[in-house]
Design a protein around this motif. Structure first.
Motif, PDB file in Angstrom:
ATOM      1  N   HIS A  86       1.153  -1.134  -0.459  1.00 51.65           N
ATOM      2  CA  HIS A  86      -0.042  -0.179   0.189  1.00 51.65           C
ATOM      3  C   HIS A  86       0.725   1.500   0.170  1.00 51.65           C
ATOM      4  O   HIS A  86       0.700   2.625  -0.221  1.00 51.65           O
ATOM      5  CB  HIS A  86      -0.822   0.296   1.060  1.00 51.65           C
ATOM      6  CG  HIS A  86      -0.735   0.038   3.014  1.00 51.65           C
ATOM      7  ND1 HIS A  86       0.126  -1.454   3.184  1.00 51.65           N
ATOM      8  CD2 HIS A  86      -0.177   1.166   2.925  1.00 51.65           C
ATOM      9  CE1 HIS A  86       1.175  -0.510   4.003  1.00 51.65           C
ATOM     10  NE2 HIS A  86       0.693   0.273   4.818  1.00 51.65           N
ATOM     11  N   LEU A  87       1.974   1.301   0.579  1.00 51.36           N
ATOM     12  CA  LEU A  87       3.014   2.219   0.804  1.00 51.36           C
ATOM     13  C   LEU A  87       3.911   2.547  -1.360  1.00 51.36           C
ATOM     14  O   LEU A  87       4.131   3.849  -1.236  1.00 51.36           O
ATOM     15  CB  LEU A  87       4.703   2.361   1.259  1.00 51.36           C
ATOM     16  CG  LEU A  87       3.438   1.757   2.948  1.00 51.36           C
ATOM     17  CD1 LEU A  87       4.673   2.177   3.932  1.00 51.36           C
ATOM     18  CD2 LEU A  87       3.003   2.997   3.536  1.00 51.36           C
ATOM     19  N   LEU A  88       3.459   1.992  -1.826  1.00 52.20           N
ATOM     20  CA  LEU A  88       3.748   1.834  -3.392  1.00 52.20           C
ATOM     21  C   LEU A  88       3.546   2.429  -4.221  1.00 52.20           C
ATOM     22  O   LEU A  88       3.919   2.974  -5.421  1.00 52.20           O
ATOM     23  CB  LEU A  88       4.483   0.057  -3.741  1.00 52.20           C
ATOM     24  CG  LEU A  88       5.566   0.083  -3.245  1.00 52.20           C
ATOM     25  CD1 LEU A  88       5.955  -1.852  -3.413  1.00 52.20           C
ATOM     26  CD2 LEU A  88       6.719   0.480  -2.802  1.00 52.20           C
ATOM     27  N   ILE A  89       2.052   3.094  -3.741  1.00 52.32           N
ATOM     28  CA  ILE A  89       0.965   3.385  -5.034  1.00 52.32           C
ATOM     29  C   ILE A  89      -0.123   4.318  -4.289  1.00 52.32           C
ATOM     30  O   ILE A  89      -0.516   3.726  -3.078  1.00 52.32           O
ATOM     31  CB  ILE A  89       0.728   2.588  -6.016  1.00 52.32           C
ATOM     32  CG1 ILE A  89      -0.443   1.256  -4.955  1.00 52.32           C
ATOM     33  CG2 ILE A  89       1.810   1.677  -6.863  1.00 52.32           C
ATOM     34  CD1 ILE A  89      -1.302   0.596  -5.970  1.00 52.32           C
ATOM     35  N   ASN A  90      -0.238   5.293  -5.001  1.00 53.77           N
ATOM     36  CA  ASN A  90      -1.514   6.231  -4.211  1.00 53.77           C
ATOM     37  C   ASN A  90      -2.681   5.758  -4.566  1.00 53.77           C
ATOM     38  O   ASN A  90      -2.511   4.534  -5.029  1.00 53.77           O
ATOM     39  CB  ASN A  90      -0.626   7.634  -4.845  1.00 53.77           C
ATOM     40  CG  ASN A  90      -1.068   7.572  -6.449  1.00 53.77           C
ATOM     41  OD1 ASN A  90      -1.924   7.472  -7.061  1.00 53.77           O
ATOM     42  ND2 ASN A  90      -0.752   8.938  -6.615  1.00 53.77           N
ATOM     43  N   LYS A  97       6.649   7.960  -4.520  1.00 54.64           N
ATOM     44  CA  LYS A  97       8.720   7.750  -4.283  1.00 54.64           C
ATOM     45  C   LYS A  97       8.477   7.159  -3.840  1.00 54.64           C
ATOM     46  O   LYS A  97       8.380   5.372  -2.917  1.00 54.64           O
ATOM     47  CB  LYS A  97       8.912   9.251  -3.676  1.00 54.64           C
ATOM     48  CG  LYS A  97       8.868  10.765  -3.935  1.00 54.64           C
ATOM     49  CD  LYS A  97       8.915  11.956  -3.062  1.00 54.64           C
ATOM     50  CE  LYS A  97       8.573  13.263  -3.771  1.00 54.64           C
ATOM     51  NZ  LYS A  97       8.999  14.114  -2.165  1.00 54.64           N
ATOM     52  N   PRO A  98       9.995   6.109  -3.616  1.00 50.49           N
ATOM     53  CA  PRO A  98      10.998   4.832  -3.528  1.00 50.49           C
ATOM     54  C   PRO A  98      10.272   4.857  -1.568  1.00 50.49           C
ATOM     55  O   PRO A  98      10.666   5.723  -0.499  1.00 50.49           O
ATOM     56  CB  PRO A  98      12.388   4.787  -4.103  1.00 50.49           C
ATOM     57  CG  PRO A  98      12.420   6.003  -5.338  1.00 50.49           C
ATOM     58  CD  PRO A  98      10.845   7.049  -4.645  1.00 50.49           C
ATOM     59  N   HIS A  99       9.931   3.916  -1.303  1.00 51.62           N
ATOM     60  CA  HIS A  99      10.194   3.428   0.002  1.00 51.62           C
ATOM     61  C   HIS A  99      11.189   2.779   0.769  1.00 51.62           C
ATOM     62  O   HIS A  99      10.945   0.612  -0.279  1.00 51.62           O
ATOM     63  CB  HIS A  99       8.663   2.691   0.463  1.00 51.62           C
ATOM     64  CG  HIS A  99       8.571   2.006   1.629  1.00 51.62           C
ATOM     65  ND1 HIS A  99       8.038   2.999   2.933  1.00 51.62           N
ATOM     66  CD2 HIS A  99       8.500   1.059   2.105  1.00 51.62           C
ATOM     67  CE1 HIS A  99       7.894   2.542   3.845  1.00 51.62           C
ATOM     68  NE2 HIS A  99       8.349   1.180   3.353  1.00 51.62           N
ATOM     69  N   VAL A 100      12.156   2.555   1.455  1.00 51.65           N
ATOM     70  CA  VAL A 100      13.042   1.813   1.977  1.00 51.65           C
ATOM     71  C   VAL A 100      12.489   1.246   3.013  1.00 51.65           C
ATOM     72  O   VAL A 100      11.796   2.020   3.713  1.00 51.65           O
ATOM     73  CB  VAL A 100      14.217   2.888   1.980  1.00 51.65           C
ATOM     74  CG1 VAL A 100      15.338   1.761   2.542  1.00 51.65           C
ATOM     75  CG2 VAL A 100      14.750   3.148   1.131  1.00 51.65           C
TER      76      VAL A 100
END
Length: 111
Positions: A86-90, A97-100
């Motif tokens: 869920h953090l990878l797309i809006n 933005k990239p999620h580390v």
């Protein structure tokens, strides 16, 4: 001397664009991914269907055959509590933005 290894035409200066080249064939990418000593996999954002796993992963977990990522990688019965899909797309389905994300293996304490 020709080595048979394709070369990259890198620009001399950062602001120069390299000349157009042919796209890397899927077989080339497959060869690179299958020779990594690390897991590379792709799962669907919403369904969690496991779409791809490289040779390293297949050697450990076997055939992915129409299973969910959490079934193969975690032997679970539902999506992982730490899933970051869920953090990878809006909300519009566009990339964020990239999620580390760092994960420490609790068995060997390696990151």
């Amino acid at each position: 001397m020709k080595s048979g290894i394709p070369s990259l035409n890198l620009p001399v200066h950062r602001d120069q664009t390299p000349p157009a080249t042919e796209e890397t064939p899927p077989e080339g990418l497959q060869a690179v991914l299958d020779n990594l000593d690390a897991l590379v996999y792709v799962s669907d954002f919403t369904t969690h269907d496991l779409l791809y796993m490289n040779a390293y992963g297949r050697q450990i977990w076997g055939d992915i055959g129409n299973r969910k990522c959490w079934q193969v990688l975690q032997d679970g019965d539902g999506p992982c509590s730490f899933c970051t899909n869920h953090l990878l797309i809006n909300d519009q389905g566009e990339p964020n933005k990239p999620h580390v994300w760092e994960f420490q293996n609790q068995l060997d304490q390696r990151w």
